[in-house]
Design a protein around this motif. Structure first.
Motif, PDB file in Angstrom:
ATOM      1  N   UNK A  12      50.458  71.845  55.954  1.00  0.00           N
ATOM      2  CA  UNK A  12      50.827  73.203  56.449  1.00  0.00           C
ATOM      3  C   UNK A  12      52.103  73.669  55.622  1.00  0.00           C
ATOM      4  N   UNK A  13      52.008  75.125  55.579  1.00  0.00           N
ATOM      5  CA  UNK A  13      53.327  75.744  54.967  1.00  0.00           C
ATOM      6  C   UNK A  13      54.687  75.201  55.563  1.00  0.00           C
ATOM      7  N   UNK A  14      54.864  75.189  56.745  1.00  0.00           N
ATOM      8  CA  UNK A  14      55.988  74.483  57.259  1.00  0.00           C
ATOM      9  C   UNK A  14      56.193  72.932  56.753  1.00  0.00           C
ATOM     10  N   UNK A  15      55.181  72.303  56.852  1.00  0.00           N
ATOM     11  CA  UNK A  15      55.389  71.025  56.294  1.00  0.00           C
ATOM     12  C   UNK A  15      55.531  70.792  54.800  1.00  0.00           C
ATOM     13  N   UNK A  16      55.028  71.797  54.051  1.00  0.00           N
ATOM     14  CA  UNK A  16      55.382  71.767  52.719  1.00  0.00           C
ATOM     15  C   UNK A  16      56.701  72.322  52.587  1.00  0.00           C
ATOM     16  N   UNK A  17      57.411  73.181  53.168  1.00  0.00           N
ATOM     17  CA  UNK A  17      58.627  73.662  53.067  1.00  0.00           C
ATOM     18  C   UNK A  17      59.579  72.582  53.398  1.00  0.00           C
ATOM     19  N   UNK A  18      59.491  72.089  54.527  1.00  0.00           N
ATOM     20  CA  UNK A  18      60.414  70.637  55.145  1.00  0.00           C
ATOM     21  C   UNK A  18      60.284  69.568  54.231  1.00  0.00           C
ATOM     22  N   UNK A  19      59.082  69.115  53.821  1.00  0.00           N
ATOM     23  CA  UNK A  19      59.056  68.076  52.751  1.00  0.00           C
ATOM     24  C   UNK A  19      59.785  68.324  51.762  1.00  0.00           C
ATOM     25  N   UNK A  20      59.821  69.535  51.224  1.00  0.00           N
ATOM     26  CA  UNK A  20      60.638  69.948  49.784  1.00  0.00           C
ATOM     27  C   UNK A  20      62.160  69.902  50.115  1.00  0.00           C
ATOM     28  N   UNK A  21      62.533  70.412  51.372  1.00  0.00           N
ATOM     29  CA  UNK A  21      63.970  70.329  51.539  1.00  0.00           C
ATOM     30  C   UNK A  21      64.511  68.850  51.729  1.00  0.00           C
ATOM     31  N   UNK A  22      63.612  68.062  52.308  1.00  0.00           N
ATOM     32  CA  UNK A  22      63.815  66.501  52.625  1.00  0.00           C
ATOM     33  C   UNK A  22      63.958  65.977  51.074  1.00  0.00           C
ATOM     34  N   UNK A  23      62.984  66.270  50.435  1.00  0.00           N
ATOM     35  CA  UNK A  23      62.971  65.780  48.902  1.00  0.00           C
ATOM     36  C   UNK A  23      64.447  66.026  48.301  1.00  0.00           C
ATOM     37  N   UNK A  24      64.856  67.232  48.259  1.00  0.00           N
ATOM     38  CA  UNK A  24      65.892  67.855  47.877  1.00  0.00           C
ATOM     39  C   UNK A  24      67.140  66.933  48.347  1.00  0.00           C
ATOM     40  N   UNK A  25      66.909  66.892  49.654  1.00  0.00           N
ATOM     41  CA  UNK A  25      68.354  66.259  50.115  1.00  0.00           C
ATOM     42  C   UNK A  25      68.344  64.650  49.785  1.00  0.00           C
ATOM     43  N   UNK A  26      67.427  64.137  49.733  1.00  0.00           N
ATOM     44  CA  UNK A  26      67.280  62.707  49.058  1.00  0.00           C
ATOM     45  C   UNK A  26      67.889  62.548  47.953  1.00  0.00           C
ATOM     46  N   UNK A  27      67.631  63.788  46.933  1.00  0.00           N
ATOM     47  CA  UNK A  27      68.086  63.618  45.579  1.00  0.00           C
ATOM     48  C   UNK A  27      69.542  64.059  45.464  1.00  0.00           C
ATOM     49  N   UNK A  28      70.138  64.660  46.491  1.00  0.00           N
ATOM     50  CA  UNK A  28      71.412  64.834  46.729  1.00  0.00           C
ATOM     51  C   UNK A  28      72.188  63.762  47.300  1.00  0.00           C
ATOM     52  N   UNK A  29      71.695  62.530  47.353  1.00  0.00           N
ATOM     53  CA  UNK A  29      72.365  61.226  47.687  1.00  0.00           C
ATOM     54  C   UNK A  29      72.791  61.462  49.152  1.00  0.00           C
ATOM     55  N   UNK A  30      71.628  62.159  50.207  1.00  0.00           N
ATOM     56  CA  UNK A  30      71.956  61.980  51.640  1.00  0.00           C
ATOM     57  C   UNK A  30      72.743  62.861  52.001  1.00  0.00           C
ATOM     58  N   UNK A  31      73.151  63.793  51.447  1.00  0.00           N
ATOM     59  CA  UNK A  31      74.073  64.926  52.002  1.00  0.00           C
ATOM     60  C   UNK A  31      73.259  65.949  53.071  1.00  0.00           C
ATOM     61  N   UNK A  32      74.000  66.372  53.831  1.00  0.00           N
ATOM     62  CA  UNK A  32      73.153  67.442  54.710  1.00  0.00           C
ATOM     63  C   UNK A  32      73.262  68.902  54.105  1.00  0.00           C
ATOM     64  N   UNK A  33      73.757  69.103  52.988  1.00  0.00           N
ATOM     65  CA  UNK A  33      73.745  70.466  52.241  1.00  0.00           C
ATOM     66  C   UNK A  33      73.021  70.238  50.914  1.00  0.00           C
ATOM     67  N   UNK A  34      71.907  71.198  51.037  1.00  0.00           N
ATOM     68  CA  UNK A  34      70.705  71.233  49.764  1.00  0.00           C
ATOM     69  C   UNK A  34      71.240  72.405  49.033  1.00  0.00           C
TER      70      UNK A  34
END
Length: 88
Positions: A12-34
């Motif tokens: 779903x659109x929401x799942x896509x956006x959330x997955x994208x945010x989590x992927x960006x957070x993972x790249x930012x070494x686990x910070x809570x700011x993306x």
């Protein structure tokens, strides 16, 4: 990575956006700011959504207390467990 992108198409659109945010957070070494590396229009294109859908989804997540949106290019992840549930 192509397989990951294909999986986005059936979410779903929401799942896509959330997955994208989590992927960006993972790249930012686990910070809570993306820090978003692209504009909302580019994010929409990447996720196969309209910019309106991306913006609406971010607003819904913010209103739900799951994220904060201090600037258009910065997202704060307030509730990671809720985000993980939403991306399932």
């Amino acid at each position: 990575r192509a397989q990951d992108h294909m999986m986005l198409l059936i979410k779903s659109a929401q799942e896509r956006v959330v997955s994208f945010l989590l992927e960006m957070a993972a790249r930012a070494s686990g910070t809570n700011e993306v820090e978003l590396p692209m504009s909302r229009l580019d994010i929409a294109d990447y996720l196969g959504l309209t910019i309106e859908t991306v913006s609406r989804t971010l607003t819904q997540l913010e209103n739900g207390g799951v994220i904060t949106v201090p600037t258009s290019r910065r997202i704060g992840l307030r509730n990671r467990s809720a985000l993980n549930n939403l991306s399932a």
